[in-house]
Every structure is written in C-alpha cells, then in structure tokens.
Scaffold this motif. Structure first.
Motif, PDB file in Angstrom:
ATOM      1  N   UNK A   9      30.964  36.958  17.909  1.00 39.73           N
ATOM      2  CA  UNK A   9      31.328  35.948  16.748  1.00 39.73           C
ATOM      3  C   UNK A   9      31.413  34.514  17.207  1.00 39.73           C
ATOM      4  N   UNK A  11      32.443  30.941  15.567  1.00 38.12           N
ATOM      5  CA  UNK A  11      33.063  30.046  14.628  1.00 38.12           C
ATOM      6  C   UNK A  11      32.604  28.765  14.575  1.00 38.12           C
ATOM      7  N   UNK A  24      24.466  25.548  12.449  1.00 37.94           N
ATOM      8  CA  UNK A  24      24.336  27.147  12.181  1.00 37.94           C
ATOM      9  C   UNK A  24      22.958  27.389  12.223  1.00 37.94           C
ATOM     10  N   UNK A  25      21.870  26.355  11.439  1.00 42.12           N
ATOM     11  CA  UNK A  25      20.653  26.830  11.672  1.00 42.12           C
ATOM     12  C   UNK A  25      19.975  26.620  12.686  1.00 42.12           C
ATOM     13  N   UNK A  28      20.702  29.864  14.640  1.00 38.68           N
ATOM     14  CA  UNK A  28      19.897  31.096  13.916  1.00 38.68           C
ATOM     15  C   UNK A  28      18.416  30.982  14.508  1.00 38.68           C
ATOM     16  N   UNK A  40      21.727  40.241  13.550  1.00 43.99           N
ATOM     17  CA  UNK A  40      22.653  38.902  13.485  1.00 43.99           C
ATOM     18  C   UNK A  40      23.034  38.759  11.791  1.00 43.99           C
ATOM     19  N   UNK A  41      24.073  38.488  11.558  1.00 44.11           N
ATOM     20  CA  UNK A  41      24.685  38.363  10.135  1.00 44.11           C
ATOM     21  C   UNK A  41      25.617  36.986  10.335  1.00 44.11           C
ATOM     22  N   UNK A  42      25.482  36.252   9.134  1.00 44.99           N
ATOM     23  CA  UNK A  42      26.309  35.007   8.887  1.00 44.99           C
ATOM     24  C   UNK A  42      27.196  35.312   7.800  1.00 44.99           C
ATOM     25  N   UNK A  43      28.532  35.201   8.008  1.00 50.20           N
ATOM     26  CA  UNK A  43      29.484  35.264   6.938  1.00 50.20           C
ATOM     27  C   UNK A  43      30.143  33.814   6.566  1.00 50.20           C
ATOM     28  N   UNK A  44      30.240  33.518   5.541  1.00 46.05           N
ATOM     29  CA  UNK A  44      31.348  32.566   5.080  1.00 46.05           C
ATOM     30  C   UNK A  44      32.488  32.772   4.382  1.00 46.05           C
ATOM     31  N   UNK A  45      33.515  32.135   4.993  1.00 43.52           N
ATOM     32  CA  UNK A  45      35.013  32.667   4.741  1.00 43.52           C
ATOM     33  C   UNK A  45      35.376  31.813   3.642  1.00 43.52           C
ATOM     34  N   UNK A  69      32.572  29.302   8.766  1.00 43.44           N
ATOM     35  CA  UNK A  69      31.092  30.360   8.744  1.00 43.44           C
ATOM     36  C   UNK A  69      31.160  30.809  10.014  1.00 43.44           C
ATOM     37  N   UNK A  70      30.889  32.227  10.156  1.00 46.15           N
ATOM     38  CA  UNK A  70      31.004  33.008  11.274  1.00 46.15           C
ATOM     39  C   UNK A  70      29.651  33.627  11.541  1.00 46.15           C
ATOM     40  N   UNK A  72      27.595  36.383  13.264  1.00 46.31           N
ATOM     41  CA  UNK A  72      27.954  37.450  14.364  1.00 46.31           C
ATOM     42  C   UNK A  72      26.607  38.094  14.737  1.00 46.31           C
TER      43      UNK A  72
END
Lengths: 104, 104, 104
Positions: A9, A11, A24-25, A28, A40-45, A69-70, A72
């Motif tokens: 993960x 951060x 982030x880009x 990726x 690969x998954x991107x999460x936004x808190x 943004x995480x 994973x």
C-alpha cells in the motif's frame, strides 16, 4: 491458499506531483508498463491526518481537495522487490507499507 | 523494508456516536492530539453487513446513511499499543484489527 | 490483541456477473446467509489496472463504469476456510487474498 505474494500500500495525497504528471499517475504507469503488476487498485479516503496533525476531509461545500489516496497492489515477492526499488526516488520515505499474504 | 510497524483498521458505522461528537471524529482527534500517529486515512465503504446480516448499501435514491467507515493508521508498535489502550472504552469489542507490516 | 482471525480481500470489477445477479451481490448474500461472517465491508476504488494493463478510472465525463470493487471481511480461521471453499467456483483464481491478524 495457493501461493504467497506480497501486498503493498502506497500512501499519497492528491496534490502530490512528480515531474509533469501527478505522482499517482506516474506510479500507475510504472506498474502497468514496466512491471505488469497484478491486482492494482487505487482508493481515495474521505479524510486523513496531514503532517502537522490537521484533519483533511471532504464536505459538501469544499471540493475533494488534497484527500489521501492509497495505491494497493500485490504480486510475487520478486516482482514487488523490483517495483519498490524503482519507487524509492518517487515516493517520500515512510509512505510504503508491505506484508506477506496468501493468494487463492 | 526499512522498519517494522503495526497497521491498524478500526471498523465503524457512520451513525456511531460517542458523547457529543461522532465516534469517527473523536478517534481522529485522539490520534492527532494525543498520539501524533502517522499514516491515518479514513475510508467509507459502499456497502456492509450489519449485525443481523442485513446489507447496508448506498444507492441513488437513498443518501449515504449509516455506511461502514474504516479508520486505518500505522506507527511504531509501542505507539500503537498506547493508542489501542485509549480506544478500548470507545470502540465496541471486536472492531479493531492489527498486524505487523514492513515500512519503507 | 484478544484473538487471531483471518482477514480476506476479494478483488472484483463492477461489471462481473454471476448467474442472474452481480457477483458482488452473490458473494454478500453468501457471506450473510450461509456463514454469518463478521466485519464485511465493500469498497469501490477510483481506478485500477485491467488485465491488459490499461488504467480503468472514473472521471467527470464518464460514469463509474467497471471500477474495481473490493469485498473485505474477517472471522475465525475455520469460518473463513469454509467461506473460501464456497467461493472457489465463483471468483476467478488469484483474486482472493488472506492473512492472519489480531482482533481486539
């Protein structure tokens, strides 16, 4: 479980920049092009604590500014080691977490 | 990896209340003010299973009512132990998960 | 920590289908009805890497089409083993991750 893989993960904050694209880009693109990493998954808190302890959160009156943004992903440990080596210069120290998991 | 830290995830529902503020806000304040914990991110799920097994989910016709919220943070094991001791009276038993991870 | 449980994350895409309902809904029904699993939360990512390496992401001009969805749950290791046995025919191989954690 069928085999052991390493889960990672990373951060970030949405405002993070690397060169001309967002960090982030860039990450990726690296995961897709150079390493063909799986899962690969991107999460936004919805909120996070900033460096000085302040709470960054989204609400109706403000746009989603600088939310955490995480990124994973998981893959064979050798693949992950190679990826982490490449990320060292791109991500601030202390922002990458990794551990062994079983995959099925 | 550079060092070992403890990762924690706290499972709440948005309607959880503690004293006058939401439980989520109380926990974030505790993490920021008392412990200066690193790497705190709050996530909101799109669905969850309630105590009786019913599915709580968001959809276009209903507002995001009582969705699951997860507070995630990581820090040195000694810092995390101190935090968990403080959280014991605030979070229902069985709602905190922790495990060792490597940080880089 | 009070006891050891197994944490599980299942990686899906919103467009996944199983029989007549979405795969996500089938899995949630199975977790609720057959196994009474604790701690189930569903998360939607904001981006992911598809099979061919392409980035799937949401943006203002496109609807949230085929974003990654992660179903997370934890329970006693024996309960989780039973659940994973049932999921084998439903979820593509390599899409389920599990590891031991402490619960409090």
């Amino acid at each position: 479980m069928d085999d052991d893989v390493t889960m990672v993960r990373i951060y970030l904050h949405e405002a993070d920049h690397g060169r001309r694209k967002t960090l982030m880009q860039e990450i990726l693109n690296l995961l897709a092009d150079q390493h063909r990493v799986q899962g690969v998954v991107v999460f936004r808190g919805i909120a996070g604590l900033g460096v000085g302890g302040e709470v960054r959160a989204s609400d109706l009156l403000r746009l989603n500014v600088d939310l955490p943004v995480v990124i994973e992903f998981f893959d064979q440990p050798t693949v992950v080691d190679a990826v982490l080596g490449t990320l060292d210069g791109m991500v601030p120290k202390g922002h990458i977490i990794a551990w062994r998991v079983g995959r099925r």
